[in-house]
Motif scaffolding. Structure first.
Motif, PDB file in Angstrom:
ATOM      1  N   GLN A   1      46.462  38.147  38.813  1.00  0.00           N
ATOM      2  CA  GLN A   1      45.720  36.991  39.267  1.00  0.00           C
ATOM      3  C   GLN A   1      46.586  35.791  38.944  1.00  0.00           C
ATOM      4  O   GLN A   1      46.754  35.446  37.777  1.00  0.00           O
ATOM      5  CB  GLN A   1      44.367  36.921  38.582  1.00  0.00           C
ATOM      6  CG  GLN A   1      43.507  35.763  39.083  1.00  0.00           C
ATOM      7  CD  GLN A   1      42.056  36.016  38.799  1.00  0.00           C
ATOM      8  OE1 GLN A   1      41.639  37.161  38.712  1.00  0.00           O
ATOM      9  NE2 GLN A   1      41.277  34.976  38.643  1.00  0.00           N
TER      10      GLN A   1
ATOM     11  N   PRO B   1      40.329  31.586  38.324  1.00  0.00           N
ATOM     12  CA  PRO B   1      39.362  30.988  39.254  1.00  0.00           C
ATOM     13  C   PRO B   1      38.725  29.754  38.649  1.00  0.00           C
ATOM     14  O   PRO B   1      38.482  29.712  37.439  1.00  0.00           O
ATOM     15  CB  PRO B   1      38.336  32.108  39.462  1.00  0.00           C
ATOM     16  CG  PRO B   1      38.462  32.970  38.240  1.00  0.00           C
ATOM     17  CD  PRO B   1      39.893  32.870  37.808  1.00  0.00           C
TER      18      PRO B   1
ATOM     19  N   ALA C   1      33.992  28.925  41.232  1.00  0.00           N
ATOM     20  CA  ALA C   1      34.435  30.011  42.105  1.00  0.00           C
ATOM     21  C   ALA C   1      33.228  30.806  42.569  1.00  0.00           C
ATOM     22  O   ALA C   1      32.246  30.947  41.844  1.00  0.00           O
ATOM     23  CB  ALA C   1      35.407  30.922  41.360  1.00  0.00           C
TER      24      ALA C   1
ATOM     25  N   ARG D   1      34.151  38.200  43.896  1.00  0.00           N
ATOM     26  CA  ARG D   1      35.595  38.056  43.908  1.00  0.00           C
ATOM     27  C   ARG D   1      36.178  38.857  45.066  1.00  0.00           C
ATOM     28  O   ARG D   1      35.534  39.755  45.610  1.00  0.00           O
ATOM     29  CB  ARG D   1      36.194  38.522  42.575  1.00  0.00           C
ATOM     30  CG  ARG D   1      36.109  40.009  42.335  1.00  0.00           C
ATOM     31  CD  ARG D   1      36.566  40.385  40.951  1.00  0.00           C
ATOM     32  NE  ARG D   1      36.608  41.833  40.773  1.00  0.00           N
ATOM     33  CZ  ARG D   1      37.700  42.520  40.489  1.00  0.00           C
ATOM     34  NH1 ARG D   1      38.854  41.891  40.352  1.00  0.00           N
ATOM     35  NH2 ARG D   1      37.654  43.831  40.338  1.00  0.00           N
TER      36      ARG D   1
ATOM     37  N   GLY E   1      34.999  41.664  48.815  1.00  0.00           N
ATOM     38  CA  GLY E   1      35.099  40.239  49.101  1.00  0.00           C
ATOM     39  C   GLY E   1      35.896  39.962  50.354  1.00  0.00           C
ATOM     40  O   GLY E   1      36.073  40.829  51.216  1.00  0.00           O
TER      41      GLY E   1
ATOM     42  N   ARG F   1      42.486  32.131  48.647  1.00  0.00           N
ATOM     43  CA  ARG F   1      41.233  31.402  48.852  1.00  0.00           C
ATOM     44  C   ARG F   1      41.609  29.926  48.890  1.00  0.00           C
ATOM     45  O   ARG F   1      42.003  29.369  47.869  1.00  0.00           O
ATOM     46  CB  ARG F   1      40.259  31.666  47.704  1.00  0.00           C
ATOM     47  CG  ARG F   1      39.599  33.046  47.705  1.00  0.00           C
ATOM     48  CD  ARG F   1      38.380  33.059  48.597  1.00  0.00           C
ATOM     49  NE  ARG F   1      37.675  34.332  48.525  1.00  0.00           N
ATOM     50  CZ  ARG F   1      36.752  34.627  47.631  1.00  0.00           C
ATOM     51  NH1 ARG F   1      36.439  33.754  46.693  1.00  0.00           N
ATOM     52  NH2 ARG F   1      36.130  35.788  47.663  1.00  0.00           N
TER      53      ARG F   1
ATOM     54  N   THR G   1      44.688  34.482  44.755  1.00  0.00           N
ATOM     55  CA  THR G   1      43.707  35.106  43.870  1.00  0.00           C
ATOM     56  C   THR G   1      43.969  36.580  43.620  1.00  0.00           C
ATOM     57  O   THR G   1      43.401  37.153  42.693  1.00  0.00           O
ATOM     58  CB  THR G   1      42.286  34.932  44.430  1.00  0.00           C
ATOM     59  OG1 THR G   1      42.217  35.538  45.726  1.00  0.00           O
ATOM     60  CG2 THR G   1      41.925  33.455  44.544  1.00  0.00           C
ATOM     61  N   ASP G   2      44.800  37.245  44.431  1.00  0.00           N
ATOM     62  CA  ASP G   2      45.147  38.637  44.169  1.00  0.00           C
ATOM     63  C   ASP G   2      46.505  38.942  44.793  1.00  0.00           C
ATOM     64  O   ASP G   2      46.956  38.225  45.703  1.00  0.00           O
ATOM     65  CB  ASP G   2      44.083  39.584  44.721  1.00  0.00           C
ATOM     66  CG  ASP G   2      44.095  40.944  44.019  1.00  0.00           C
ATOM     67  OD1 ASP G   2      44.868  41.105  43.048  1.00  0.00           O
ATOM     68  OD2 ASP G   2      43.332  41.825  44.437  1.00  0.00           O
TER      69      ASP G   2
END
Length: 341
Positions: free
Chosen positions: A156, A160, A164, A168, A193, A240, A245-246
């Motif tokens: 990550q 967040p 957030a 997720r 998500g 996002r 975020t990933d």
């Protein structure tokens, strides 16, 4: 003049004369703040007028710009994006009439570009909008690439914020769906998500960082312009907004240049019946219709074909570039046209 031959399945395509570069003058650099009709409508012009909406910049990297637009009234047969490259040479990029976005690759870092989008009915320019974008710096891209120590685990990259969303977003495994000497097709899933967009990052054969923005609805991407027999580290980020975020990664080696030999010209005069094991042969055979040229510019060719019988899982377009090197472009099985840039 160079002659280029494109091969799809076993149909040859040869031109009797090389296309002459079209005169596609860019509009003068005076302010383009107002939309103008570049050609008067013919007497048989349709009753419903076609109007281009605002041209917006959707993404910027050091070597590419993503553009978006809409068509609030009417429709266009096709679009044409024009701009000048870093050497001041005019470039023209034809775009399908159903598309409302385009990714412009091959740009130079830290440079201001002015883009002009035309909506066409037939060969007539009906409406025109413009915008400007400045490409990012290579130093910024350098910071975006993860270190080699991090690339084997999902991370990550930013915590967040406190506001957030409760759900997720998670990226599934990044896998390879096809490999050629000059391209790699990657695919992934989003088991939990959703993301606003994706960003694929890697270093080219010269060690320069490259960043390829990908639309939120996409679950696959083809990376062109790679070098044969070279190992690449690809990093896919789920975003996002502008926040990563990933992240998932994969290492892939491109195929050797001689693994996909172009068919010899002697064997392209007729479609041979390829032999297959009788127990593996499908009940319904698949047939490719004539490969034809739908549009030509000085630096691109658009090709079209049909499948009158059966269906194919995918297509592969092969040709030799100006330096005589074989190129292979994988195409989705649902597509019946391609623009070769």
């Amino acid at each position: 003049d160079e002659h280029r031959h494109f091969h799809a399945h076993h149909y040859p395509l040869s031109t009797t004369a090389a296309a002459q570069p079209e005169k596609l003058p860019l509009p003068s650099e005076e302010p383009q703040d107002e939309k103008h009709q570049t050609e008067s409508p013919a007497s048989e012009a349709p009753l419903v007028w076609a109007v281009l909406g605002e041209l917006r910049v959707s993404s910027v990297t050091s070597n590419s710009v993503g553009l978006q637009w809409n068509v609030p009234e009417g429709s266009f047969d096709s679009f044409m994006l024009q701009y000048q490259d870093a050497q001041g040479q005019p470039q023209a990029l034809p775009i399908d009439g159903g598309s409302h976005s385009v990714m412009v690759p091959g740009l130079s870092p830290s440079r201001r570009y002015r883009f002009h989008l035309y909506g066409l009915r037939g060969r007539m320019k009906i409406d025109h909008v413009s915008t400007e974008a400045v490409t990012g710096t290579e130093e910024q891209e350098e910071l975006l690439l993860p270190s080699q120590e991090q690339k084997h685990e999902k991370l990550q990259t930013e915590p967040p914020p406190s506001d957030a969303p409760p759900v997720r977003a998670v990226l599934g495994e990044l896998s390879v769906s096809s490999v050629t000497p000059s391209s790699v097709e990657l695919q992934w899933s989003v088991p939990e998500g959703s993301f606003d967009s994706f960003m694929l990052q890697y270093r080219d054969a010269q060690g320069q960082p490259q960043a390829l923005p990908v639309d939120a609805g996409s679950r696959s991407v083809t990376v062109p312009g790679l070098s044969p027999s070279h190992r690449y580290h690809f990093h896919l980020y789920g975003l996002r907004g502008r926040k990563k975020t990933d992240h998932v990664s994969i290492d892939i080696s491109t195929a050797q240049a001689d693994k996909l030999p172009l068919p010899t010209e002697e064997h392209q005069q007729e479609k041979p019946e390829t032999k297959s094991h009788p127990f593996e042969a499908p009940l319904v055979r698949a047939v490719l219709e004539e490969l034809r040229v739908s549009r030509v510019t000085p630096n691109s060719v658009q090709l079209q074909w049909s499948v009158p019988e059966g269906s194919f899982d995918s297509f592969m377009l092969q040709y030799r570039d100006a330096q005589g090197q074989p190129q292979a472009l994988p195409i989705d099985g649902g597509s019946h046209s391609v623009t070769v840039p």
